[in-house]
Structure formats: structure tokens, C-alpha cells
Design an enzyme around this catalytic site. Structure first.
Site, short mmCIF file in Angstrom:
data_model
loop_
_atom_site.label_atom_id
_atom_site.label_comp_id
_atom_site.label_asym_id
_atom_site.label_seq_id
_atom_site.Cartn_x
_atom_site.Cartn_y
_atom_site.Cartn_z
CD GLU A 78 74.25 -104.94 -77.78
OE1 GLU A 78 73.20 -105.25 -78.39
OE2 GLU A 78 74.34 -104.83 -76.56
N PRO A 79 75.91 -105.72 -82.89
CG PRO A 79 75.73 -107.98 -83.41
CD PRO A 79 75.86 -107.05 -82.25
CG HIS A 101 107.26 -94.53 -100.30
ND1 HIS A 101 106.87 -93.46 -99.53
CD2 HIS A 101 108.28 -95.13 -99.60
CE1 HIS A 101 107.59 -93.43 -98.41
NE2 HIS A 101 108.46 -94.43 -98.45
CB THR A 110 81.89 -92.58 -87.97
OG1 THR A 110 80.69 -91.83 -87.73
CG2 THR A 110 81.58 -94.08 -87.88
CD GLU A 169 88.13 -95.06 -78.66
OE1 GLU A 169 88.02 -94.04 -77.98
OE2 GLU A 169 88.96 -95.96 -78.42
C1 FAD Z 1 88.72 -102.42 -85.46
C2 FAD Z 1 87.57 -101.95 -84.64
C3 FAD Z 1 87.72 -101.82 -83.26
C4 FAD Z 1 86.64 -101.39 -82.48
N1 FAD Z 1 86.77 -101.34 -81.10
C5 FAD Z 1 85.66 -101.14 -80.34
C6 FAD Z 1 85.71 -101.30 -78.92
O1 FAD Z 1 86.76 -101.55 -78.34
N2 FAD Z 1 84.56 -101.16 -78.21
C7 FAD Z 1 83.38 -100.87 -78.80
O2 FAD Z 1 82.38 -100.76 -78.09
N3 FAD Z 1 83.28 -100.68 -80.15
C8 FAD Z 1 84.40 -100.84 -80.93
N4 FAD Z 1 84.33 -100.71 -82.29
C9 FAD Z 1 83.07 -100.34 -82.90
C10 FAD Z 1 83.09 -98.96 -83.56
O3 FAD Z 1 83.11 -97.97 -82.59
C11 FAD Z 1 81.90 -98.88 -84.52
O4 FAD Z 1 82.22 -99.72 -85.62
C12 FAD Z 1 81.63 -97.47 -84.98
O5 FAD Z 1 81.14 -96.70 -83.91
C13 FAD Z 1 80.61 -97.40 -86.13
O6 FAD Z 1 79.51 -98.22 -85.90
P1 FAD Z 1 79.04 -99.27 -87.03
O7 FAD Z 1 80.25 -100.03 -87.44
O8 FAD Z 1 77.89 -100.04 -86.53
O9 FAD Z 1 78.61 -98.37 -88.27
P2 FAD Z 1 77.17 -97.70 -88.52
O10 FAD Z 1 76.68 -97.06 -87.28
O11 FAD Z 1 76.31 -98.72 -89.17
O12 FAD Z 1 77.57 -96.58 -89.56
C14 FAD Z 1 77.75 -96.80 -90.95
C15 FAD Z 1 77.93 -95.43 -91.62
O13 FAD Z 1 76.74 -94.66 -91.44
C16 FAD Z 1 77.07 -93.43 -90.84
N5 FAD Z 1 75.99 -93.00 -89.95
C17 FAD Z 1 75.33 -93.74 -89.01
N6 FAD Z 1 74.40 -93.00 -88.40
C18 FAD Z 1 74.49 -91.74 -88.94
C19 FAD Z 1 73.80 -90.52 -88.74
N7 FAD Z 1 72.84 -90.39 -87.82
N8 FAD Z 1 74.15 -89.44 -89.50
C20 FAD Z 1 75.12 -89.53 -90.41
N9 FAD Z 1 75.81 -90.67 -90.65
C21 FAD Z 1 75.50 -91.77 -89.92
C22 FAD Z 1 78.36 -93.68 -90.05
O14 FAD Z 1 79.06 -92.49 -89.79
C23 FAD Z 1 79.08 -94.61 -91.01
O15 FAD Z 1 79.72 -93.87 -92.01
C24 FAD Z 1 85.41 -101.07 -83.10
C25 FAD Z 1 85.29 -101.18 -84.48
C26 FAD Z 1 86.33 -101.63 -85.25
C27 FAD Z 1 86.14 -101.81 -86.73
#
Ligand code: FAD
Length: 388
Positions: free
Chosen positions: A127-128, A347, A374, A372
Site C-alpha cells: 500500500e502507499p 557495448h 528490497t 518482493e
Molecule cells: C514494478 C513493481 C511491481 C511490484 N509488484 C508488487 C506486487 O505484485 N504485489 C505487491 O504487493 N507489491 C508489489 N510491489 C511493491 C514492492 O514489493 C515494494 O515497492 C517494495 O517492497 C518496497 O516498498 P516501498 O516501495 O514502499 O519502499 P520503502 O519501504 O519505502 O523503502 C524505501 C527504501 O528504504 C529501505 N528501507 C525501508 N525500511 C528499512 C529498514 N527497516 N531498514 C533498512 N532499510 C529500509 C528500503 O530497502 C528501500 O531502499 C511492486 C513494486 C514495483 C515497483
């Protein structure tokens, strides 16, 4: 220990490779440029049985092991990262939790159509306000009579809008845990077309541009009570266990992207001449290729080991594979990013153009370090196991 693939695995790999070369590779540039979901390819994959590889035959699948499925994702990713993730999200994130946690009725109802590819699956957890912190979600499900009423939204959902069956997570109440009130999360199966379930923004992405990534919106969306997946309150565990398996699929995708970029680079440096000889004759090129190939090989062993460990879990329901999956995803994703970046460099200027495809592979590789879980999350999983 045996590092040789069985005859069946070799045959399966040949089938996947021929399909990828004939049906997927010719369309990869177009899929990236148009950002269109490759529907016709998915229909062909369905016919070939690729949408139900590890699903048991009794539910209409191919009854193959996880290694075979990982090899399919790997071979597709060598030529098209988009096509690979469609299969991976469908299989690992939708079919697998239904197979693992579904009641017999749910399995009978959903798996045959998913395994045959008649229907496509997706998984909605993010979620957002809840990405890495998946427990921070806000979507709610309230029981009213014989129905759960869902309200909230999900973002970044792979196969969004194209999929027919969605595994969705929502808060079903508050429970006390060690003196603190925490959210009770449950899992549900939600079908496309259910009133109150709609699609919002389509993401414009850097890579895997033909994969359809959508926002899901639930406004008083009523689903039958029986569509809860697993027990009430067990949703978070279901999500985490599902992602452990999903990470093997993404690791296979990353592996294939890296291998694909390496293959193209080997061909290119043998052909391209500067200073009167092929650039492959320069020792820098040779050493870069040696590093790329060594890392791709290491990643392949890790991905195959994770897949075989999950296969063991399928047999005994005991073996844990979360650390193997986290290590494979972490390593393969970082390998893919490094190898594709080097591929573009080798390349030269042509690598920066869209004609040579290694730039697409570099864009596609980046997401494998993010979704899935980070790479930071994978490191958390691995270190938590080391320090327990
Ligand atoms: C193309 C795409 C497809 C996707 N498909 C799916 C899907 O099918 N289903 C679904 O449910 N989700 C899906 N996602 C969501 C994806 O799993 C999340 O974007 C991902 O888990 C990271 O969450 P976030 O984007 O909110 O980043 P954030 O959680 O905001 O993280 C931002 C940064 O902070 C770091 N961070 C956050 N918390 C910590 C911590 N405690 N310690 C250290 N570092 C931290 C993260 O590693 C990252 O580098 C998809 C995302 C994309 C972009």
C-alpha cells in the site's frame, strides 16, 4: 551432491529456451517500447503449460518441481524480463498461496483455471504507506453476514487489471500481543469483476515495461465469507511465506536477465573491431567477461539450491527455505545489476541505444533489487537467521 541436471530437466530447459527464442525474443523490443502487456504470448505460454508448472496434476497443473519452474522463468528472462515476471507473479504469488493455504473447495475452484492459464493471478499486499513495513497497511475487511466488505487500496500490483484472481491482504481487527494492540491481518481471494473492486493508476516504469503494474481500489467490495484464504489473523504469515517462494521466482528472473546480457556481450565483443582487432582481444574485456560469467554461475547455483530446498519443503512441509530464497534473490539481483551495467559498457555507445537491448536489460535488472522485498530486506532475513 549432484550438479548435473536430470534428463527431464534438460528437456524442459530446451523446451523453455526454444519457446523464448521463437515466441518471446522477437517481441521483446516492442513490448518494452509500447508498454503493452504481451497477451498473445501469455496465451501461447498457457497452451504450452507454462502457467501451471509446479501445480500438481490433480489441480490441472504440470506437476513439475520448483526447479523446473525456476528454469522456465530464467529462460524467459534471458530474452524478456517482462514475460518472466508475468509467469513468476502468477505462479509464486497467486497459485502457490492458494495451493498451500486454500481449502479443498478453493483449490478445486481456482487452481485448474489458473494452472491452465485461462485465468491470470496477482498478489496485493503493498500500500502507499506500507511497502517494506507490510504491517502498516490500512485496507480493512469487515464481516457483514455472509460477506466480507473490503475498503482500501493497494499499489504497484504486478499483473494488475490483466489478472482475474487476486490474493489480497486486509486488516480484520485488532488483537492484543504482549500487552499491545496490533493489527490482525487476513488473506482473501478476490475476483476481478466483483462490484466495488476497480483499478486506479497504471505505473509508468523504468523497466519491465510490458508488465502491467496497477493500483487496486476496494470500495465496499463484498466477497463471500468463504473467500478468506487460510485462517483469520494468519494473513501476515501467509504473505511472508508466499514471498519466500516468490523470491525464488524473482531470483530466477534476475539470473536470466544477467545471463541474457552476458550472452549478447560475448557475441558483440567478438564482432566489434577497434584498433584493428576484436574488442574481445583486449584483456580488460576478457577480465570483465570472466567476472560476469563467474558471478552468473554463482547466482545460478544459489537459485537452483533455493528451488531444490523449496521442493524439499513441498515433500515434508518442514524444511525451511526462506534464507536460501533471500540469499538467492539478493545475490542474483545484484549480479544482474552489475552484469547488465558492464554489458552496456562493453557495448560502448551502441549499448546506450535501444537497438542493442542491453540497456533494456539494465533497466529491467534494477527492479529485481526492489520488489518482493528490497535487497535490504533480504539482508535483514539472512542476518536475523545468523544472529538468532
Ligand atoms: C514494478 C513493481 C511491481 C511490484 N509488484 C508488487 C506486487 O505484485 N504485489 C505487491 O504487493 N507489491 C508489489 N510491489 C511493491 C514492492 O514489493 C515494494 O515497492 C517494495 O517492497 C518496497 O516498498 P516501498 O516501495 O514502499 O519502499 P520503502 O519501504 O519505502 O523503502 C524505501 C527504501 O528504504 C529501505 N528501507 C525501508 N525500511 C528499512 C529498514 N527497516 N531498514 C533498512 N532499510 C529500509 C528500503 O530497502 C528501500 O531502499 C511492486 C513494486 C514495483 C515497483
Amino acid at each position: 551432491m549432484d550438479f548435473t541436471l536430470s534428463k527431464e530437466h534438460e528437456m524442459a530447459r530446451t523446451l523453455f529456451r526454444e519457446f523464448a527464442e521463437k515466441e518471446v525474443k522477437p517481441l521483446a523490443i516492442e513490448v518494452d517500447e509500447t508498454e503493452e502487456f504481451p497477451k498473445a504470448t501469455v496465451e501461447k505460454m498457457a497452451k504450452a503449460g507454462f502457467m501451471g508448472i509446479p501445480i500438481p496434476k490433480e489441480y490441472g497443473g504440470q506437476g513439475c518441481d520448483v526447479l523446473t519452474y525456476a528454469m522456465c522463468v530464467e529462460e524467459l528472462a534471458k530474452v524478456c524480463g517482462t514475460t518472466a515476471v508475468i509467469v513468476s507473479a502468477h505462479t509464486s504469488l497467486c497459485c502457490d498461496p492458494i495451493l498451500t493455504y486454500g481449502t479443498e473447495e478453493q483449490k478445486q475452484k481456482y487452481l485448474p483455471d489458473l494452472a491452465s492459464g485461462k485465468k491470470i493471478g496477482a498478489f496485493g499486499l503493498t500500500e502507499p504507506g506500507a511497502g517494506t513495513d507490510a504491517q502498516g497497511q490500512q485496507t480493512k475487511a469487515v464481516l457483514e453476514g455472509d460477506e466480507w466488505v473490503l475498503n482500501g487500496s493497494k499499489i504497484f500490483i504486478t499483473n494488475g487489471k490483466e489478472a482475474d484472481v487476486y490474493v489480497i491482504f486486509a486488516i480484520t481487527g485488532m488483537i492484543e500481543k504482549r500487552g499491545r494492540m496490533t493489527k490482525e491481518i487476513s488473506a482473501f481471494i478476490v475476483e476481478k469483476g466483483t462490484p466495488g473492486f476497480s483499478f486506479g493508476t497504471k505505473e509508468k516504469k523504468m523497466g519491465i515495461r510490458g508488465s502491467s503494474t496497477y493500483e487496486l481500489i476496494f470500495t465496499d467490495c463484498r466477497i463471500p465469507k468463504d473467500n478468506m484464504l487460510g485462517q483469520q489473523g494468519k494473513g501476515f504469515g501467509i504473505a511472508m511465506h508466499t514471498l519466500d517462494g516468490g523470491r525464488i521466482g524473482i531470483a530466477a528472473q534476475a539470473l536470466g536477465i544477467g545471463e541474457g546480457a552476458l550472452d549478447r556481450t560475448i557475441a558483440y565483443v567478438q564482432e566489434r573491431k577497434q584498433f584493428g582487432r576484436a574488442i574481445g582481444a583486449f584483456q580488460n574485456t576478457q577480465f570483465q567477461l570472466a567476472d560476469m560469467a563467474t558471478k552468473a554461475q554463482a547466482a545460478q547455483f544459489m537459485v537452483y539450491k533455493a528451488a531444490c530446498t523449496k521442493d524439499q519443503y513441498t515433500k515434508d512441509h518442514k524444511t525451511s527455505y526462506n534464507v536460501e530464497a533471500a540469499m538467492a534473490k539478493l545475490y542474483a539481483a545484484e549480479m544482474a545489476m552489475e552484469v547488465t551495467t558492464k554489458a552496456v559498457q562493453l557495448h560502448g555507445g551502441y549499448g546506450y541505444t535501444r537497438e542493442y537491448e542491453v540497456e533494456r536489460m539494465m533497466r529491467d535488472a534494477k527492479i529485481t533489487e526492489i520488489y518482493e522485498g528490497t535487497s535490504e530486506v533480504q539482508r535483514m532475513v539472512i542476518s536475523a537467521n545468523l544472529l538468532k
